[in-house]
Design a protein around this motif. Sequence first.
Motif, mmCIF file in Angstrom:
data_model
loop_
_atom_site.group_PDB
_atom_site.id
_atom_site.type_symbol
_atom_site.label_atom_id
_atom_site.label_comp_id
_atom_site.label_asym_id
_atom_site.label_seq_id
_atom_site.Cartn_x
_atom_site.Cartn_y
_atom_site.Cartn_z
ATOM 1 N N ILE A 235 0.824 -1.204 0.000
ATOM 2 C CA ILE A 235 0.000 0.000 0.000
ATOM 3 C C ILE A 235 0.862 1.260 0.000
ATOM 4 C CG2 ILE A 235 -1.621 1.364 1.385
ATOM 5 C CD1 ILE A 235 -2.865 -1.310 2.285
ATOM 6 N N ILE A 236 1.809 1.339 0.922
ATOM 7 C CA ILE A 236 2.621 2.552 1.046
ATOM 8 C C ILE A 236 3.545 2.732 -0.151
ATOM 9 C CG2 ILE A 236 4.440 3.667 2.417
ATOM 10 C CD1 ILE A 236 3.077 2.510 4.903
ATOM 11 N N THR A 237 4.114 1.647 -0.650
ATOM 12 C CA THR A 237 4.956 1.743 -1.848
ATOM 13 C C THR A 237 4.143 2.219 -3.040
ATOM 14 O OG1 THR A 237 6.393 -0.046 -1.041
ATOM 15 C CG2 THR A 237 6.509 0.473 -3.392
ATOM 16 N N SER A 238 2.909 1.749 -3.156
ATOM 17 C CA SER A 238 2.026 2.202 -4.240
ATOM 18 C C SER A 238 1.748 3.696 -4.124
ATOM 19 C CB SER A 238 0.708 1.431 -4.195
ATOM 20 O OG SER A 238 0.902 0.051 -4.382
ATOM 21 N N TYR A 239 1.511 4.174 -2.914
ATOM 22 C CA TYR A 239 1.268 5.608 -2.706
ATOM 23 C C TYR A 239 2.477 6.431 -3.130
ATOM 24 C CZ TYR A 239 -2.787 4.300 0.198
ATOM 25 O OH TYR A 239 -3.981 3.800 0.653
ATOM 26 N N LEU A 240 3.665 5.952 -2.768
ATOM 27 C CA LEU A 240 4.891 6.681 -3.108
ATOM 28 C C LEU A 240 5.092 6.738 -4.623
ATOM 29 C CD1 LEU A 240 7.261 5.197 -0.377
ATOM 30 C CD2 LEU A 240 6.454 7.563 -0.491
ATOM 31 N N ILE A 241 4.840 5.622 -5.284
ATOM 32 C CA ILE A 241 5.012 5.565 -6.739
ATOM 33 C C ILE A 241 4.056 6.525 -7.439
ATOM 34 C CG2 ILE A 241 4.759 4.111 -8.788
ATOM 35 C CD1 ILE A 241 5.708 1.752 -7.045
ATOM 36 N N ILE A 242 2.795 6.478 -7.056
ATOM 37 C CA ILE A 242 1.793 7.348 -7.676
ATOM 38 C C ILE A 242 2.107 8.818 -7.399
ATOM 39 C CG2 ILE A 242 -0.625 8.062 -7.585
ATOM 40 C CD1 ILE A 242 -0.124 5.582 -9.265
ATOM 41 N N SER A 243 2.566 9.119 -6.184
ATOM 42 C CA SER A 243 2.942 10.497 -5.858
ATOM 43 C C SER A 243 4.068 10.976 -6.751
ATOM 44 C CB SER A 243 3.366 10.598 -4.386
ATOM 45 O OG SER A 243 2.287 10.323 -3.524
ATOM 46 N N GLY A 244 5.066 10.133 -6.946
ATOM 47 C CA GLY A 244 6.196 10.493 -7.784
ATOM 48 C C GLY A 244 5.804 10.692 -9.234
ATOM 49 N N PHE B 142 11.052 11.135 -5.802
ATOM 50 C CA PHE B 142 11.719 10.203 -6.703
ATOM 51 C C PHE B 142 12.646 9.203 -6.007
ATOM 52 C CE2 PHE B 142 11.296 14.200 -9.379
ATOM 53 C CZ PHE B 142 10.124 13.780 -9.983
ATOM 54 N N VAL B 143 13.484 9.687 -5.090
ATOM 55 C CA VAL B 143 14.460 8.808 -4.448
ATOM 56 C C VAL B 143 13.784 7.818 -3.506
ATOM 57 C CG1 VAL B 143 16.483 8.693 -2.949
ATOM 58 C CG2 VAL B 143 16.291 10.526 -4.653
ATOM 59 N N VAL B 144 12.901 8.317 -2.656
ATOM 60 C CA VAL B 144 12.221 7.432 -1.703
ATOM 61 C C VAL B 144 11.367 6.385 -2.418
ATOM 62 C CG1 VAL B 144 10.577 7.310 0.215
ATOM 63 C CG2 VAL B 144 12.287 9.135 0.160
ATOM 64 N N PRO B 145 10.549 6.752 -3.415
ATOM 65 C CA PRO B 145 9.808 5.718 -4.140
ATOM 66 C C PRO B 145 10.714 4.667 -4.782
ATOM 67 C CG PRO B 145 8.892 7.864 -4.625
ATOM 68 C CD PRO B 145 10.156 8.106 -3.855
ATOM 69 N N ALA B 146 11.832 5.123 -5.360
ATOM 70 C CA ALA B 146 12.767 4.171 -5.984
ATOM 71 C C ALA B 146 13.320 3.203 -4.948
ATOM 72 C CB ALA B 146 13.899 4.923 -6.670
ATOM 73 N N TYR B 147 13.695 3.747 -3.774
ATOM 74 C CA TYR B 147 14.202 2.864 -2.721
ATOM 75 C C TYR B 147 13.110 1.902 -2.242
ATOM 76 C CZ TYR B 147 15.479 0.885 1.672
ATOM 77 O OH TYR B 147 15.714 -0.036 2.659
ATOM 78 N N ALA B 148 11.887 2.400 -2.084
ATOM 79 C CA ALA B 148 10.794 1.548 -1.605
ATOM 80 C C ALA B 148 10.570 0.363 -2.539
ATOM 81 C CB ALA B 148 9.512 2.372 -1.468
ATOM 82 N N ILE B 149 10.692 0.603 -3.841
ATOM 83 C CA ILE B 149 10.542 -0.490 -4.813
ATOM 84 C C ILE B 149 11.663 -1.509 -4.627
ATOM 85 C CG2 ILE B 149 10.595 -1.082 -7.270
ATOM 86 C CD1 ILE B 149 9.364 1.685 -7.818
#
Length: 209
Positions: A78-87, A115-122
């Motif tokens: 869920i949280i990784t999806s939120y980060l990706i969509i935000s980016g 950008f950096v945090v979503p990439a790391y989360a993935i």
Amino acid sequence: MIRVIVISARLAALVTTGWALISRADCVFATQTCRATNLLSYFTIQSNIAFALLTTLLIIRAILRVRERAWLTTLRVIITSYLIISGVTFAILMETAGLSDLPFLVPLSSRILHFVVPAYAIIDFLFLPGRLRLPLRVSLWTLVYPFAYAILTVVRGQALNWYPYVFFDPEWVGSYAGVVAYAALLAGALVAVAGVLTLASRLPVFVRS
């Protein structure tokens, strides 16, 4: 040894996210050019705070050698999806505003959060140990919070005449039907991203604890 590397990576991600959030808040405490309530209204800020809390929990569980449960893997999706969509949304807004060729206009803290945090989360989700296999229906859980967020944002925006994102402003998109259309588009994208991550949860983990 692998456990130490995983904990170290997550600590680095936590510190970086924390720094970016604090730095992003300088408009509240340093320059006083924005309101704290408005800053916290951004979905990106909320998603990164959630990521910081999640990462803290993952670090604690790793230190204590507590195995990951399905609910925690679901939370990671869920949280990784939120980060990706935000980016992705931020990148589209930059492109629309003609700023895609002028990245230096975007503060470093904002670039890290978008950008950096979503990439790391993935990377964390795909390659670090712990996650469990999830059913595809888990992806629908990603809609619960954004649904409430969208309603509260529109209501608050109407009361204050301020919206964190232009597509929540009925005057900018033409009507409330336009707001619903944008929200539906984002919801579809969110479920699609969560669905891919859910399917990815069934892949073998490349790093073993």
